[in-house]
Design an enzyme around this catalytic site. Structure first.
Site, mmCIF file in Angstrom:
data_model
loop_
_atom_site.group_PDB
_atom_site.id
_atom_site.type_symbol
_atom_site.label_atom_id
_atom_site.label_comp_id
_atom_site.label_asym_id
_atom_site.label_seq_id
_atom_site.Cartn_x
_atom_site.Cartn_y
_atom_site.Cartn_z
ATOM 1 N N HIS A 188 50.490 44.553 47.131
ATOM 2 C CA HIS A 188 49.042 44.517 46.942
ATOM 3 C C HIS A 188 48.383 45.725 47.607
ATOM 4 O O HIS A 188 48.606 46.014 48.782
ATOM 5 C CB HIS A 188 48.512 43.225 47.576
ATOM 6 C CG HIS A 188 47.076 42.940 47.286
ATOM 7 N ND1 HIS A 188 46.608 42.690 46.020
ATOM 8 C CD2 HIS A 188 45.994 42.820 48.113
ATOM 9 C CE1 HIS A 188 45.317 42.430 46.075
ATOM 10 N NE2 HIS A 188 44.911 42.522 47.334
ATOM 11 N N GLU B 57 53.028 42.297 44.331
ATOM 12 C CA GLU B 57 51.766 41.943 44.993
ATOM 13 C C GLU B 57 51.986 41.092 46.246
ATOM 14 O O GLU B 57 51.434 41.340 47.308
ATOM 15 C CB GLU B 57 50.873 41.155 44.019
ATOM 16 C CG GLU B 57 50.371 41.944 42.845
ATOM 17 C CD GLU B 57 49.085 42.691 43.130
ATOM 18 O OE1 GLU B 57 48.613 42.652 44.266
ATOM 19 O OE2 GLU B 57 48.567 43.327 42.192
ATOM 20 N N SER C 177 41.414 44.175 44.447
ATOM 21 C CA SER C 177 41.407 42.910 45.180
ATOM 22 C C SER C 177 40.035 42.263 45.046
ATOM 23 O O SER C 177 39.589 42.001 43.930
ATOM 24 C CB SER C 177 41.820 43.147 46.628
ATOM 25 O OG SER C 177 42.136 41.946 47.281
#
Length: 507
Positions: A428, A324, A213
């Site tokens: 994610h 995600e 990230s």
């Protein structure tokens, strides 16, 4: 651990409390540290890699840490950087300790067994949107032991403390720039690694940076930053490479407006504010605490730099998860106490994509998905992650060895038992514990984790992701699909994620 403010200065050195008597001791260039011995791995926690960025050091590049006398207790992590508590499915990403400006600490994990050879070093840069997170949230012992590598996790300044830009700061900077202090912290930690990691059995000539990230974005920022030259030799970007960044001038303008909202016309006034005052004011609307393209630390956008070959030509491995965007949908709807309906789906798309809504709905009709949440999750996945990471993998492949993956364990988060109305899939962040070897799921999930850990650590070792007994991982444009039932290359990734819609001819 005692904070820097509580330590005593003795003859230019810092005196620290004596460590316990039963842990391994390592001598760094700043002093000795005593860590904690483990059955499979040893840990050395809370080691300062820079001076506390407090007082006049607030919003300045990091300075080297003070030397200390005696043996420093390295059995507890240092303070996390200033941040508000974070509410995520995995818990509070702040990690142990109390947030403080005195936070520039790192943690080192080494295999317990001795080795005559220096081991590859893997430096983890945590995510959290540049506003939350800490290195100590992620334990590196299993990764170090199973992968036979030295693992380093680190803190870096966050939010307003790490990414505030202001004309006054630019004027006082010898480089004529401001706002990228969190990135400069990461580079200071990498310099510490280069200078000290051999004492822990690590090879300073074989360092891999990896992160997810905002950490994955940071990997790519270091990949293109001239100031990180020679500090690493491989790069792994998980779900974060290539997001566009604001220009320094734009960040300075928003920073000056933010300062005025605190009643400060200059930086001296802001430095007089307490850390809590700055933190509480940092949630102001219309302010993004992210790195900026300043011409010095970050000379240009990541995609432009990769396209033109203006980056450190090291092997690059990058990728995303298959779902995600479903975490964003879950956080926005189910976990907030409401569900996305069929009627609300086009409204949600229009709120983000405006005039492109009809075109997007035509490519992502509800009839193709089990629920409206899954449809919206697919839109977010493809537009914000999959296609942009495919683009950066393609651009890097023009100049260096480039590898891409998609993590596709659709049951990766079942262990959390989230109260949501749709399958969360592989969202994610769900691949992180697989890389770190902390999976306690089904035999197939454990096997996938073992193979991913080996892919990552052997990439760190050689620049090629491989694992004995696992399928071969070919270079881009092949994309390695990582799933419990099968690991196999894909040649249709851009088509599967409708990248022609999001990237146009660049896909």
């Amino acid at each position: 651990m005692l904070s820097g403010a509580l330590m005593l200065s003795v003859g230019g050195l810092t005196a620290v409390p004596a460590a316990a008597d039963d842990g391994p001791i390592v001598t760094t260039r700043y002093g000795k540290v005593q860590g904690k011995a483990g059955e499979a791995a040893n840990s050395y926690l809370g080691i300062p890699y820079a001076a506390p960025p407090v007082g006049e050091r607030r919003w300045r590049p990091p300075s080297p840490p003070a030397r200390w006398s005696g043996v420093r207790d390295a059995t507890e992590p240092g303070n996390p950087c200033m941040q508000h508590p974070s509410d995520t499915p995995w818990g509070d990403l702040t990690g142990p300790g109390t947030p403080s400006e005195d936070c520039l600490y790192l943690n080192v994990y080494t295999p317990a067994r001795r080795s005559l050879r220096k081991r590859p070093v893997m430096v983890w840069i945590h995510g959290g949107g540049f506003t939350v997170g800490s290195g100590a949230f992620y334990g590196g012992g299993t990764l170090a032991a199973k992968g036979d590598v030295v693992v380093v996790t680190l803190n870096y300044r966050l939010g307003a403390f790490g990414y505030f830009a202001h004309p006054d700061l630019t004027k006082e900077s010898p480089h004529g720039t401001s706002g990228n202090y969190g990135l400069l912290d990461q580079q200071a930690a990498l310099r510490w690694v280069r200078q000290n990691i051999a004492a822990f059995g690590g090879d300073p000539g074989n360092v891999t940076i990896f992160g997810e990230s905002a950490g994955g974005g940071s990997v790519c920022h270091n990949l293109i930053s001239p100031l990180s030259t020679g500090l690493f030799h491989r790069a792994i970007a998980q779900s974060g490479c290539g997001f566009p960044l604001p220009a320094r001038a734009d960040q300075e303008r928003s920073g000056a407006a933010w300062a005025e909202s605190l009643g400060c016309a200059d930086v001296a006034c802001l430095r007089g504010k307490s850390a809590e005052e700055v933190l509480n004011a940092s949630t102001a609307p219309n302010v993004r605490w992210v790195p900026n393209v300043d011409g010095k630390v970050l000379p240009r956008q990541v995609t432009e730099a990769l396209d033109r070959g203006l980056f450190h030509r090291v092997p690059v491995l990058q990728g995303t998860t298959a779902d995600e965007g479903r975490l964003t949908v879950a956080s926005t709807y189910d976990l907030a106490g409401r569900q996305l309906t069929a009627e609300g789906y086009p409204v949600a798309v229009r709120a983000v994509y405006g005039d492109r809504t009809d075109e997007i709905l035509a490519r992502y009709p509800l009839s193709d998905y089990g629920t409206p949440a899954e449809a919206l999750g697919a839109v977010f996945t493809d537009s914000q992650f999959s296609c942009s990471q495919s683009q950066t993998a393609r651009l890097a492949a023009k100049h260096t060895r480039s590898y891409q993956y998609e993590f596709a364990d659709r049951n990766a988060m079942d262990y959390l038992n989230l109260p949501i109305s749709f399958p969360i899939g592989a969202p994610h962040g769900s691949e992180i514990r697989y890389v770190f070897g902390d999976v306690s799921g089904t035999p197939a999930q454990k096997a996938l984790s073992d193979r991913m850990l080996k892919y990552w650590t052997n990439f760190a070792r050689t620049g090629v992701p491989y694992a004995l007994g696992a399928p071969r991982w070919e270079r881009f444009p092949k994309v390695q699909i990582l799933a419990p039932d099968a690991i196999a290359p894909s040649t249709t990734f851009p088509q599967d994620h409708k990248c022609d819609l999001w990237l146009g001819s660049a896909s």
